[in-house]
Design an enzyme around this catalytic site. Structure first.
Site, PDB file in Angstrom:
ATOM      1  N   GLY A  17       0.819  -1.206   0.000  1.00  0.00           N
ATOM      2  CA  GLY A  17       0.000   0.000   0.000  1.00  0.00           C
ATOM      3  C   GLY A  17       0.854   1.257   0.000  1.00  0.00           C
ATOM      4  CE  LYS A 190       1.820 -12.188  -7.969  1.00  0.00           C
ATOM      5  NZ  LYS A 190       1.668 -12.249  -6.528  1.00  0.00           N
ATOM      6  CG  ASN A 194       2.569 -16.638  -5.547  1.00  0.00           C
ATOM      7  OD1 ASN A 194       1.798 -15.831  -6.059  1.00  0.00           O
ATOM      8  ND2 ASN A 194       3.808 -16.320  -5.226  1.00  0.00           N
TER       9      ASN A 194
END
Lengths: 312, 312
Positions: A17, A190, A194
């Site tokens: 963020g 993705k 992962n």
């Protein structure tokens, strides 16, 4: 240049963020940060700090707030909290939304897009996939090792003008950004990396990716898990090529002793995003009829090893 | 009564070797123990000690030796070392053998029978499966929680007079013993429990069996691993019934917070019998064409987590 999303709220002041929020703010948008534990320290300093590519950038003044009510409605809400904290969002977001507000959720794994779509309407939701290596190194301070890239997509259908203009705004702010034609497909792609590497590094006892790749049996398990992700994605209508799997494995040894974000969380005693990265993909793949035995076992083990909310 | 195997050498003075050796000696056989670290303490005390069923039994005098040469040829060699130490046996056993000497190897998992058969001839080899809960609590001293039973079988073919008379001798010495019609089948049946529970308790972070059974996902993984063992055994010609699987699961919750031997070893920092319990069954099942994805992943993880000889 114009800013298609002039007013932005950032929910989540961790590395992700902060990184995107600082970039967008330095790019000219009015970015308002919702802070909790770091609020006092950030206000005392009066700035946010970003270390990237050898330089230190300062965002001053900083618009830091303690509640969404103080921020009020914005054009874009950037959600960058851990999926494990997702339950706070339904209570947190409403003051930030007017009828046109878009929500970009940059979260790991599967489930966050649907969770927000069910509560706030799918047409608001954009999903983001961050390919980046960065760490929060202090209150309001982030160190970026590798800026990588951001992929964004529309939750409710193919991308149009909104997604492209948001990508342009990120790009103009220095974030390499691409628009995915299919968000769900991008998320499954993705996961090819992962699921094996974030998972095996924890389940094998807390080792970096180089040790997984150097162990012939674990390396083969990583490849086998990639094939299960491929099978799950295919069963859900998102084909992934063998070449993509091969390439995702091949990029790993050169990373050296890399610690995936889940391993970093695990080693730091923080909650790991078990359900987003392993649980939800396992459930969806199994429901679609794909055989995912290794993913199922890995999920069950990780849930016990690393999920703090499992009762002991 | 007569003793079909009047002279016996016990190789391995851990809990298992002590328990069976003391039993057989108290039953009237001449049992010679090969000791290493415990030799001085045992000789100083002059006895071996067995605590079982509320009583303390003492074997005095004790025939304790430092080398196989001092023991010399016997009628039966009882091998009760860990499979992880198996490599010492080819150097250790020859002085104990004459042309008729039988070797009973009471070791876990798969591989020990074949290892000895290749070196000393399959016709010598009997295999034993110990269903027992006991611990070595000091030099030459063993505490037995549950004497359970012993299963023995012939390596080279169906059991005959030799296996039956050895079973009788054990039985007369107080060890409940049965003769297996097929040793390999008996070993695969035992793996139905050992592969999931010895493995998951370690891989899930060092938890007892009650926690595996109470976790719905791990309990289902235990059942799925049992089905993989069943598939592997079937592919090798050793059918195992669904009812046997069901019963092997059902006996587990009543055991409470039980720590399988491999977990005890792991928690104590001792080497775990990875290859005998997971590696060799995985290899044989896969070579026979059975699909054993969970066993394969579990083996790869355990090898990294718990196998001391894997380079770090």
């Amino acid at each position: 240049m114009s800013h298609p999303f002039p007013k932005i709220a950032v929910v989540g002041s961790g590395a992700l963020g902060l990184y995107y929020g600082i970039r967008l703010a330095l790019g000219g948008a009015q970015v308002r940060f919702l802070l909790r534990g770091d609020l006092a320290a950030v206000r005392a300093r009066g700035s946010l700090l970003l270390h990237v590519e050898g330089a230190r950038q300062e965002l001053r003044p900083v618009q830091a707030f303690a509640s969404p009510e103080e921020i009020g409605p914005v054009d874009l809400v950037l959600v960058a909290i851990k999926t494990t904290a997702g339950a706070i969002l339904p209570g947190l977001l409403p003051p930030l939304l007017d009828t046109r507000t878009a929500i970009l959720t940059v979260q790991n794994g599967l489930g966050a897009d649907e969770f927000l779509a069910e509560r706030f309407g799918g047409e608001r939701i954009l999903g983001g996939l961050a390919f980046i290596a960065n760490n929060r190194i202090g209150p309001g301070e982030v160190f970026c090792y590798h800026p990588g890239s951001l992929t964004i997509g529309e939750f409710a259908g193919p991308p149009g003008e909104r997604a492209r203009s948001l990508a342009d705004q990120f790009q103009a702010a220095g974030v390499k950004t691409r628009v995915a034609g299919n968000l769900a497909s991008a998320r499954w792609h993705k996961l090819v990396w992962n699921i094996p590497f974030n998972g095996l590094t924890i389940a094998a006892g807390g080792i970096a990716t180089d040790r997984v790749c150097a162990d012939p049996l674990l390396a083969e398990e990583a490849r086998a898990l990639m094939r299960e992700v491929q099978a799950g994605a295919a069963a859900l209508g998102h084909p992934i090529t063998d070449e993509f799997l091969r390439q995702q494995f091949e990029v790993t040894p050169p990373m050296g002793a890399y610690q995936p974000s889940s391993l970093v969380d695990f080693l730091a005693g923080r909650e790991v995003e078990i359900e987003a990265i392993w649980g939800e993909p396992r459930r969806r793949a199994a429901a679609a009829g794909a055989a995912v035995p290794r993913l199922t076992l890995l999920h069950a083990l990780l849930r016990r090893i690393a999920h703090k909310s499992v009762s002991s």
